[in-house]
Design a protein around this motif. Structure first.
Motif, mmCIF file in Angstrom:
data_model
loop_
_atom_site.group_PDB
_atom_site.id
_atom_site.type_symbol
_atom_site.label_atom_id
_atom_site.label_comp_id
_atom_site.label_asym_id
_atom_site.label_seq_id
_atom_site.Cartn_x
_atom_site.Cartn_y
_atom_site.Cartn_z
ATOM 1 N N SER A 250 -48.555 23.690 125.995
ATOM 2 C CA SER A 250 -47.597 22.698 125.489
ATOM 3 C C SER A 250 -46.687 22.262 126.635
ATOM 4 O O SER A 250 -46.547 22.978 127.637
ATOM 5 C CB SER A 250 -46.771 23.303 124.358
ATOM 6 O OG SER A 250 -45.869 24.240 124.886
ATOM 7 N N SER A 251 -46.064 21.100 126.467
ATOM 8 C CA SER A 251 -45.179 20.614 127.532
ATOM 9 C C SER A 251 -44.014 21.575 127.730
ATOM 10 O O SER A 251 -43.513 21.735 128.832
ATOM 11 C CB SER A 251 -44.670 19.214 127.196
ATOM 12 O OG SER A 251 -43.982 19.235 125.982
ATOM 13 N N ARG A 407 -42.428 15.230 128.997
ATOM 14 C CA ARG A 407 -43.706 14.790 128.408
ATOM 15 C C ARG A 407 -43.890 13.284 128.555
ATOM 16 O O ARG A 407 -44.939 12.811 128.978
ATOM 17 C CB ARG A 407 -43.713 15.112 126.902
ATOM 18 C CG ARG A 407 -44.558 16.270 126.519
ATOM 19 C CD ARG A 407 -44.129 16.717 125.148
ATOM 20 N NE ARG A 407 -44.571 15.767 124.123
ATOM 21 C CZ ARG A 407 -45.773 15.794 123.587
ATOM 22 N NH1 ARG A 407 -46.648 16.670 123.989
ATOM 23 N NH2 ARG A 407 -46.101 14.937 122.651
ATOM 24 N N TYR B 54 -48.489 13.451 119.269
ATOM 25 C CA TYR B 54 -48.452 13.773 117.833
ATOM 26 C C TYR B 54 -48.623 12.490 117.030
ATOM 27 O O TYR B 54 -48.017 11.465 117.370
ATOM 28 C CB TYR B 54 -47.113 14.422 117.468
ATOM 29 C CG TYR B 54 -46.757 15.593 118.336
ATOM 30 C CD1 TYR B 54 -47.649 16.657 118.510
ATOM 31 C CD2 TYR B 54 -45.542 15.657 119.005
ATOM 32 C CE1 TYR B 54 -47.340 17.733 119.320
ATOM 33 C CE2 TYR B 54 -45.212 16.737 119.822
ATOM 34 C CZ TYR B 54 -46.122 17.756 119.974
ATOM 35 O OH TYR B 54 -45.811 18.816 120.778
ATOM 36 N N PRO B 69 -51.337 24.695 118.263
ATOM 37 C CA PRO B 69 -51.451 24.810 119.727
ATOM 38 C C PRO B 69 -52.558 25.772 120.158
ATOM 39 O O PRO B 69 -53.161 25.606 121.211
ATOM 40 C CB PRO B 69 -50.073 25.324 120.157
ATOM 41 C CG PRO B 69 -49.147 24.883 119.073
ATOM 42 C CD PRO B 69 -49.948 24.918 117.812
ATOM 43 N N LYS B 72 -56.091 24.582 121.166
ATOM 44 C CA LYS B 72 -56.376 24.023 122.497
ATOM 45 C C LYS B 72 -57.335 24.925 123.269
ATOM 46 O O LYS B 72 -58.073 24.450 124.136
ATOM 47 C CB LYS B 72 -55.072 23.877 123.289
ATOM 48 C CG LYS B 72 -54.187 22.752 122.801
ATOM 49 C CD LYS B 72 -52.976 22.581 123.684
ATOM 50 C CE LYS B 72 -52.147 21.387 123.214
ATOM 51 N NZ LYS B 72 -51.068 21.044 124.096
#
Lengths: 430, 318
Positions: A250-251, A407, B54, B69, B72
């Motif tokens: 994730s960022s 992001r 998103y 998540p 991924k």
């Protein structure tokens, strides 16, 4: 291993292996050391000259000097290193202890004395005119003006010799001694507990130097760390690898990992700088009285400061298209962070005053400001948890908001978003 | 069973609609071709499946549950924007990116070496990436997508920049992974690649879904029932023949059948009456379907705009 740990480890290793990092880490302190040494050489030579025996000529037209007293007095002017320390500690004011050997040469006339001065037989000539007792005036002759005061302490010697000569056999020995050193001020200042305590020269000096040192330490560390963050991020943006990274993490993970890894590299660099630059003055450390609270507090503010300003620099830096643009965005926050440095004397004079408190509660300025206040040891201790709490909250919020900016910034390749767009993306996530 | 389900997903960028109400599913061990002209919204759609963006509306379900998540780690992604750490060594970059996909460092290193061997890059494992040719970098990037043995593989233009030898190599890799059970979303402009590899296709244009189904379904909906025939029989006698046009000096005919009539029935009828020397059902190339749909969509939009402006003009007059 968590992804944040993997990212921070990689960022740390890649950064510390960079040629630029290695050169900066070892080159910058060496450069300053060399510059410092070059600057010290003339001073050192001059000091040596001061400490070596001074040959002075005296012409006493007034007939007041008793030269037979000079030998005994010269003995008192020979000191050692311990005398020097005790003088620095304020335990005595025997400044003569580190002035060096004094050699007095009496001449019968001004011409004879000046001839000796011309030939280099003496370093200077003091002439006591006939009307000395009336006016108190003494003439000093020298080839050029001495850079170290009035011929390196010889004047103090002559002053003492005059007092000894004028009072000889006129007053008793004890009074004569007091006339030689009429006063020695011992200073007392009220402490936090309301008690008056004796001041301490080095302690007092450290109250100025230490806050400045810590504040600068934090400031430089933040500047170097944010520069590494921006450089790494710009490279990734230009290499177009962000999409690959964000397809795996994730960022926020990427953002935090970068701050930890590059922050660590920045801290390591500064630690090396400290080691290289400060060993020459380590002998002064025993005289710098700092409590463990200052060090613990220092580390906490250090880490929180880097997390907050690192996240702000990285988040806003991500909005730049190229390195220099990102750096400009990041520099804004670095400049805000060092504002308390400009109010150094105000904060030091009133460590619990309005301005000191204002900068302590403002999260962006609180690390540097609290670092100064902590090292004065006069800080209101309640301000510590308050400022830490505010700093933690601001850091959390900054990481949240700036990872969004990050992001947007890193995914909008080659395009600088407008402020309208930035506000739009802050309201709703990409 | 579907491994990925995209349900009525929409996404806009600051007043610009990028994806609008797109729904599709990727089945287990299926290769789905994602088609669309430049700026159609393909990359946005893929980024949403990867959890990079998103959706504003709609839902993405991965492996039976809403996308998380952790998913991924099960999806390999080759983005259209190619990028790697240029100054660093191939194996180091692969190991790091493998770790980010949840692999142990040693395992990531081992798997990377295996893939480098398969894709004929083993000798460049210790070379900085900037020293590799564009095609080699492309293959390294493909390895990044394959490292974690993904259940789903998303490939955005996987063959661009490759020479014919490497194109064959990469196609074989995709086929092999498919046979081993991997589901693939293949986004490309190369229609022959879609015809060659894909089971189903999804086409989006201006953010909207305009085509979705198996290659057969897509063709049967789009084909104009055109057949090429060489025979001496009188073709006009059959009542379901719409038109007959002689070609090749009158030996062959272009025959258009009525909608709904199967070419197979036409052939059976001809054979029952006499000799047929040549018979070919003309399949509309996917490329033609693509161009036709894009033009049609653009025309529809232009028509709508005209209507709007005329209506606006009338409103103003009123």
């Amino acid at each position: 291993m968590s992804k944040i740990k993997i990212i921070s480890k990689r960022e740390f290793i890649v950064t510390v292996k960079r040629r630029g990092y290695i050169i900066a880490t070892f080159g910058i302190p060496l450069f300053f050391l060399v510059i410092g040494l070059i600057a010290l050489i003339p001073n050192w030579l001059s000091l040596q000259k001061t400490l070596e025996s001074k040959k002075m000529g005296v012409v006493d037209y007034a007939g007041v000097l008793r030269l037979e007293l000079a030998g005994k007095l010269a003995e008192e002017f020979k000191g050692n290193r311990a005398d020097f320390y005790s003088y620095l500690m304020g335990e005595n004011q025997d400044r003569e202890k580190f002035i060096g050997r004094i050699e007095l040469r009496a001449y019968s006339s001004k011409e004879e004395a000046l001839g000796a001065l011309e030939k280099g037989e003496v370093d200077g000539v003091y002439l006591i005119p006939k009307n000395y007792l009336e006016k108190g005036e003494v003439e000093l002759y020298q080839k050029s003006k001495s850079p170290i005061g009035r011929l390196g302490g010889f004047e103090l010697f002559l002053r003492r010799l005059l007092v000894a000569s004028l009072s000889y056999k006129r007053v008793d020995a004890a009074l004569q001694k007091r006339l030689q050193k009429p006063m020695h001020t011992v200073e007392f200042v009220r402490d936090r507990e309301g008690e008056y305590r004796k001041t301490h020269f080095l302690k007092d000096l450290s109250k100025v130097v230490v806050p400045y040192f810590f504040a600068f330490l934090l400031m430089f560390s933040i500047l170097t760390t944010s520069a590494y963050l921006i450089q790494g991020m710009s490279e990734e943006k230009e290499n177009r690898i962000m999409e690959i990274l964000l397809s795996s993490v994730s960022s926020q993970e990427l953002f935090i990992g970068k701050i930890i890894g590059l922050g660590g590299a920045g801290l390591l660099q500064f630690f090396v700088w400290m080691l290289i630059c400060f060993w020459p003055i380590t002998f002064l450390l025993p005289f710098i009285p700092l409590s463990w609270k200052v060090f613990v507090g220092g580390i906490v503010y250090f880490l929180l400061g880097i997390a907050l300003l690192g996240s702000l620099s990285t988040g806003f830096g991500a909005l730049g298209r190229r390195f220099h643009e990102s750096h400009q965005f990041a520099m804004f926050w670095s400049m805000v962070c060092i504002i308390p440095i400009f109010f150094f004397s105000v904060i030091l004079d009133a460590p619990n005053g309005f301005l000191a408190r204002f900068f302590s509660y403002l999260p962006v300025t609180s690390p540097v400001c609290m670092m100064m206040r902590l090292s004065t040891e006069r800080v209101d201790w309640l301000d510590i948890p308050i400022s830490i709490l505010l700093l933690v909250l601001a850091t959390w919020l900054s990481i949240k908001v700036c990872s969004r900016l990050f992001r947007v910034g890193v995914l909008l390749y080659g395009r600088k978003p407008s402020w309208k767009e930035i506000l739009y993306w802050l309201r709703r996530d990409l | 069973m579907s491994v990925i389900e995209v349900i009525e997903v929409s996404k806009s960028y600051h007043e610009k609609l990028a994806v609008s109400d797109v729904s599709f599913s990727l089945k287990e061990q299926e290769i789905l071709g994602l088609l669309g002209p430049n700026g159609a919204g393909k990359t946005t759609l893929l980024r949403m499946i990867m959890g990079i963006f998103y959706p504003d509306r709609g839902e993405i379900v991965a492996f039976g549950k809403p996308l998380t998540p952790e998913d991924k780690n099960k999806i390999g992604y080759l983005p259209e924007e190619r990028g790697l750490y240029l100054k660093q060594k191939v194996l180091d970059v692969l190991t790091y990116l493998g770790q980010l996909k949840g692999m142990e460092a040693a395992q990531a290193r081992q798997v990377s070496l295996e893939w480098l061997e398969k894709l004929e890059l083993a000798s460049r494992a210790d070379a900085p990436i900037e020293q590799l040719s564009k095609g080699m970098q492309q293959k390294v990037q493909l390895i990044v997508a394959l490292l974690n043995r993904p259940k789903v593989l998303i490939l955005d233009e996987p063959l661009s920049g490759l020479d014919p030898v490497n194109i064959r190599l990469v196609k074989n890799v995709i086929r092999q992974l498919h046979q081993e059970g991997c589901s693939v979303i293949l986004s490309t402009h190369q229609m022959n690649l879609v015809e060659e590899l894909c089971d189903r296709v999804l086409m989006i244009h201006q953010g909207k879904q305009v085509l979705y189904g198996s290659l057969e379904e897509v063709r049967s909906n789009q084909d104009s029932n055109l057949v090429l025939v060489e025979t001496s029989l009188d073709l006009g006698q059959l009542d379901y023949v719409q038109s007959v046009e002689p070609i090749s000096e009158g030996k062959r005919f272009r025959v258009i059948l009525e909608k709904g009539v199967e070419a197979k029935k036409f052939l059976q009828d001809l054979l029952s009456k006499g000799e047929v020397k040549y018979f070919e059902v003309f399949r509309t190339p996917l490329e033609d379907i693509f161009i036709q749909l894009v033009s049609q969509s653009q025309n529809d939009r232009a028509g709508l705009n005209n209507d709007d402006s005329q209506k606006g003009g009338r409103d103003e007059q009123d």
